[in-house]
Design a protein around this motif. Structure first.
Motif, PDB file in Angstrom:
ATOM      1  N   GLU A  52       0.824  -1.208   0.000  1.00 53.25           N
ATOM      2  CA  GLU A  52       0.000   0.000   0.000  1.00 53.25           C
ATOM      3  C   GLU A  52       0.861   1.263   0.000  1.00 53.25           C
ATOM      4  N   MET A  53       1.905   1.261   0.813  1.00 54.75           N
ATOM      5  CA  MET A  53       2.788   2.420   0.852  1.00 54.75           C
ATOM      6  C   MET A  53       3.558   2.573  -0.456  1.00 54.75           C
ATOM      7  N   ALA A  54       3.847   1.459  -1.119  1.00 53.16           N
ATOM      8  CA  ALA A  54       4.503   1.539  -2.426  1.00 53.16           C
ATOM      9  C   ALA A  54       3.594   2.221  -3.450  1.00 53.16           C
ATOM     10  N   VAL A  55       2.297   1.906  -3.391  1.00 60.16           N
ATOM     11  CA  VAL A  55       1.345   2.550  -4.302  1.00 60.16           C
ATOM     12  C   VAL A  55       1.237   4.044  -3.997  1.00 60.16           C
ATOM     13  N   ILE A  56       1.217   4.388  -2.706  1.00 57.64           N
ATOM     14  CA  ILE A  56       1.160   5.799  -2.321  1.00 57.64           C
ATOM     15  C   ILE A  56       2.400   6.536  -2.813  1.00 57.64           C
ATOM     16  N   ALA A  57       3.575   5.917  -2.657  1.00 57.32           N
ATOM     17  CA  ALA A  57       4.819   6.538  -3.120  1.00 57.32           C
ATOM     18  C   ALA A  57       4.816   6.702  -4.638  1.00 57.32           C
ATOM     19  N   LEU A  58       4.333   5.694  -5.348  1.00 59.94           N
ATOM     20  CA  LEU A  58       4.260   5.782  -6.807  1.00 59.94           C
ATOM     21  C   LEU A  58       3.299   6.883  -7.234  1.00 59.94           C
ATOM     22  N   THR A  59       2.175   6.999  -6.543  1.00 61.49           N
ATOM     23  CA  THR A  59       1.216   8.068  -6.850  1.00 61.49           C
ATOM     24  C   THR A  59       1.839   9.441  -6.659  1.00 61.49           C
ATOM     25  N   ALA A  60       2.547   9.626  -5.543  1.00 60.64           N
ATOM     26  CA  ALA A  60       3.207  10.912  -5.290  1.00 60.64           C
ATOM     27  C   ALA A  60       4.247  11.203  -6.362  1.00 60.64           C
ATOM     28  N   ALA A  61       4.998  10.182  -6.786  1.00 65.06           N
ATOM     29  CA  ALA A  61       6.019  10.383  -7.812  1.00 65.06           C
ATOM     30  C   ALA A  61       5.392  10.774  -9.148  1.00 65.06           C
ATOM     31  N   VAL A  62       4.277  10.130  -9.501  1.00 69.95           N
ATOM     32  CA  VAL A  62       3.605  10.459 -10.768  1.00 69.95           C
ATOM     33  C   VAL A  62       3.036  11.874 -10.722  1.00 69.95           C
ATOM     34  N   ILE A  63       2.499  12.284  -9.576  1.00 67.97           N
ATOM     35  CA  ILE A  63       1.978  13.645  -9.439  1.00 67.97           C
ATOM     36  C   ILE A  63       3.094  14.672  -9.601  1.00 67.97           C
ATOM     37  N   LEU A  64       4.215  14.453  -8.931  1.00 67.34           N
ATOM     38  CA  LEU A  64       5.345  15.392  -9.032  1.00 67.34           C
ATOM     39  C   LEU A  64       5.890  15.442 -10.456  1.00 67.34           C
ATOM     40  N   TYR A  65       5.985  14.283 -11.094  1.00 70.02           N
ATOM     41  CA  TYR A  65       6.458  14.265 -12.491  1.00 70.02           C
ATOM     42  C   TYR A  65       5.503  15.017 -13.405  1.00 70.02           C
ATOM     43  N   SER A  66       4.206  14.817 -13.211  1.00 75.15           N
ATOM     44  CA  SER A  66       3.210  15.485 -14.057  1.00 75.15           C
ATOM     45  C   SER A  66       3.244  16.996 -13.859  1.00 75.15           C
ATOM     46  N   ILE A  67       3.397  17.428 -12.610  1.00 75.44           N
ATOM     47  CA  ILE A  67       3.473  18.872 -12.346  1.00 75.44           C
ATOM     48  C   ILE A  67       4.673  19.482 -13.047  1.00 75.44           C
ATOM     49  N   ALA A  68       5.787  18.760 -13.075  1.00 73.66           N
ATOM     50  CA  ALA A  68       7.019  19.304 -13.639  1.00 73.66           C
ATOM     51  C   ALA A  68       7.077  19.205 -15.157  1.00 73.66           C
ATOM     52  N   ASN A  69       6.372  18.232 -15.748  1.00 73.08           N
ATOM     53  CA  ASN A  69       6.579  17.958 -17.173  1.00 73.08           C
ATOM     54  C   ASN A  69       5.332  18.061 -18.046  1.00 73.08           C
ATOM     55  N   VAL A  70       4.138  17.987 -17.447  1.00 74.35           N
ATOM     56  CA  VAL A  70       2.918  18.014 -18.258  1.00 74.35           C
ATOM     57  C   VAL A  70       2.358  19.432 -18.278  1.00 74.35           C
ATOM     58  N   PRO A  71       2.190  20.022 -19.465  1.00 73.12           N
ATOM     59  CA  PRO A  71       1.658  21.387 -19.539  1.00 73.12           C
ATOM     60  C   PRO A  71       0.264  21.480 -18.917  1.00 73.12           C
ATOM     61  N   ASN A  72       0.057  22.518 -18.107  1.00 75.05           N
ATOM     62  CA  ASN A  72      -1.237  22.843 -17.494  1.00 75.05           C
ATOM     63  C   ASN A  72      -1.692  21.835 -16.442  1.00 75.05           C
ATOM     64  N   PHE A  73      -0.838  20.875 -16.082  1.00 79.39           N
ATOM     65  CA  PHE A  73      -1.278  19.937 -15.055  1.00 79.39           C
ATOM     66  C   PHE A  73      -1.460  20.643 -13.711  1.00 79.39           C
ATOM     67  N   ASP A  74      -0.677  21.657 -13.461  1.00 76.58           N
ATOM     68  CA  ASP A  74      -0.804  22.409 -12.216  1.00 76.58           C
ATOM     69  C   ASP A  74      -1.715  23.621 -12.372  1.00 76.58           C
ATOM     70  N   GLY A  75      -2.555  23.610 -13.399  1.00 78.59           N
ATOM     71  CA  GLY A  75      -3.481  24.704 -13.623  1.00 78.59           C
ATOM     72  C   GLY A  75      -4.576  24.762 -12.584  1.00 78.59           C
ATOM     73  N   PRO A  76      -5.322  25.858 -12.535  1.00 82.91           N
ATOM     74  CA  PRO A  76      -6.326  26.043 -11.475  1.00 82.91           C
ATOM     75  C   PRO A  76      -7.502  25.072 -11.550  1.00 82.91           C
ATOM     76  N   LEU A  77      -7.786  24.509 -12.724  1.00 82.17           N
ATOM     77  CA  LEU A  77      -8.955  23.646 -12.865  1.00 82.17           C
ATOM     78  C   LEU A  77      -8.612  22.160 -12.900  1.00 82.17           C
ATOM     79  N   THR A  78      -7.322  21.828 -12.972  1.00 81.30           N
ATOM     80  CA  THR A  78      -6.943  20.426 -13.121  1.00 81.30           C
ATOM     81  C   THR A  78      -7.356  19.597 -11.914  1.00 81.30           C
ATOM     82  N   ILE A  79      -7.053  20.100 -10.722  1.00 82.72           N
ATOM     83  CA  ILE A  79      -7.394  19.340  -9.509  1.00 82.72           C
ATOM     84  C   ILE A  79      -8.901  19.165  -9.396  1.00 82.72           C
ATOM     85  N   LYS A  80      -9.644  20.226  -9.700  1.00 79.97           N
ATOM     86  CA  LYS A  80     -11.104  20.143  -9.611  1.00 79.97           C
ATOM     87  C   LYS A  80     -11.649  19.074 -10.546  1.00 79.97           C
TER      88      LYS A  80
END
Length: 364
Positions: free
Chosen positions: A28-56
């Motif tokens: 379970e903790m491995a899945v949580i760590a993988l999720t956090a890593a994918v989120i950080l990668y997406s924020i750094a590399n995917v355009p507009n992933f950190d935009g105001p409406l993405t989380i919503k």
């Protein structure tokens, strides 16, 4: 004079490890760590992933899956499965639309849709828990049954005359944050299911049934009643997800939520629940849902087609099922340090006889 031999104390690796290892070095903790890593990668590399409406939009997209994953986790831990959840979503959507179009208020129509979901869960639970039919066969049949009723009631028509008040409620956010309002009922349900599974005798019974339902019965667990309750919860929560789905998109259709059952099951298995039952925790499942949602959102922003997204999610699911077996097989082949046998206190036979000591195996 008599001598007693004390058996050596057994040491189990699962319990001899430090507490921090037992809490952190888990699937379970491995899945949580993988999720956090994918989120950080997406924020750094995917355009507009950190935009105001993405989380919503991300949370709104995964909200139905988050809801259904709660009871589905408990169902799969018992060794059963419910493939009819998406069809219950579609049926509750149609009932909400038909009843509202007939002049009933949205709250009253939603209440009847929830009762219909409860009835669907009762049918599944009765056939599985009390008749003894396999859940895979039963829920494949009710998947087609509930979807057929939904499509039969509306056909290809869609009901869209929902007022903006209800659509705004389904798509609104908490204050000035980007968190949708639907996260409030989800949070309440999540806390309730965590307490039910991890901090109650009912939850211990759920795990016991998944490990061995016959043994669970002999230890006092009401196996049939437990399974019935779980399928009732699955039905009513699926109906709630269908109501939210309908109000969010402002459209009641018979084919709403088609295919969602596979997404829910994929997230549950990815989150660490064993398909054979007896193992799994809710925090891993919720992380699995978020992981699939983040991957889908990031790929959508990268203009990747839905087919490619499904392939990636499918590969993740296959890996999550195969990897534990591979690791278990690899660990079983590792050389293990032999545990020296405890010395046995004994006396020479002639001394034992003279002292009047009776040894095992000598009474004949």
């Amino acid at each position: 004079m008599s001598t007693t031999t004390q058996a050596p104390t057994r040491t189990y690796a699962a319990y001899s490890a430090p507490l921090w290892q037992r809490l952190l070095l888990t699937r379970e903790m491995a899945v949580i760590a993988l999720t956090a890593a994918v989120i950080l990668y997406s924020i750094a590399n995917v355009p507009n992933f950190d935009g105001p409406l993405t989380i919503k939009f991300l949370l709104q997209d995964i909200a139905p899956i988050l809801l259904i994953a709660l009871p589905m986790t408990l169902v799969i831990i018992t060794g059963e499965i419910d493939l009819s959840v998406a069809s219950i979503m579609g049926l509750s959507s149609v009932l909400l639309g038909v009843l509202h179009e007939g002049g009933m208020s949205v709250p009253a129509a939603a209440l009847l849709a929830l009762l219909a979901g409860l009835a669907c869960g009762a049918l599944n639970g009765f056939l599985i828990a009390y008749v003894g039919l396999p859940s895979l066969a039963v829920t494949i049949g009710t998947l087609a049954l509930f979807r057929g009723i939904a499509v039969g009631l509306l056909g290809t028509k869609a009901i869209t005359d929902f007022t903006e008040k209800w659509s705004d409620l389904a798509t609104g956010t908490i204050g000035e944050t980007r968190i949708p309002l639907v996260m409030i009922p989800f949070g309440v349900l999540a806390v309730g299911f965590v307490v039910l599974l991890h901090f109650s005798t009912f939850g211990r019974g759920v795990y016991d049934i998944g490990l061995n339902d016959e043994a669970a019965h002999f230890t006092g667990v009401d196996v049939a009643r437990t399974k019935m309750v779980l399928f009732l919860l699955s039905g009513v929560v699926s109906a709630l997800a269908g109501i939210y789905f309908t109000l969010r998109f402002g459209s009641a259709r018979g084919d709403n939520a088609t295919g969602y059952e596979l997404q829910v099951i994929a997230a549950v298995l990815l989150g660490g629940v064993s398909i054979f039952g007896g193992r799994g925790r809710l925090h891993g499942v919720l992380a699995g849902v978020v992981l699939i949602g983040v991957i889908s959102s990031a790929l959508r922003l990268e203009s990747v087609t839905v087919n490619v997204t499904n392939i990636i999610v499918g590969l993740l699911l296959v890996a999550s099922v195969i990897l534990p077996n591979v690791l278990a097989a690899a660990s079983s082949r590792l050389p293990r340090k032999a545990t020296p046998a405890a010395p046995r206190e004994s006396q020479p036979p002639e001394n034992a006889a003279s002292a009047g000591v009776t040894t095992r195996g000598s009474d004949s």
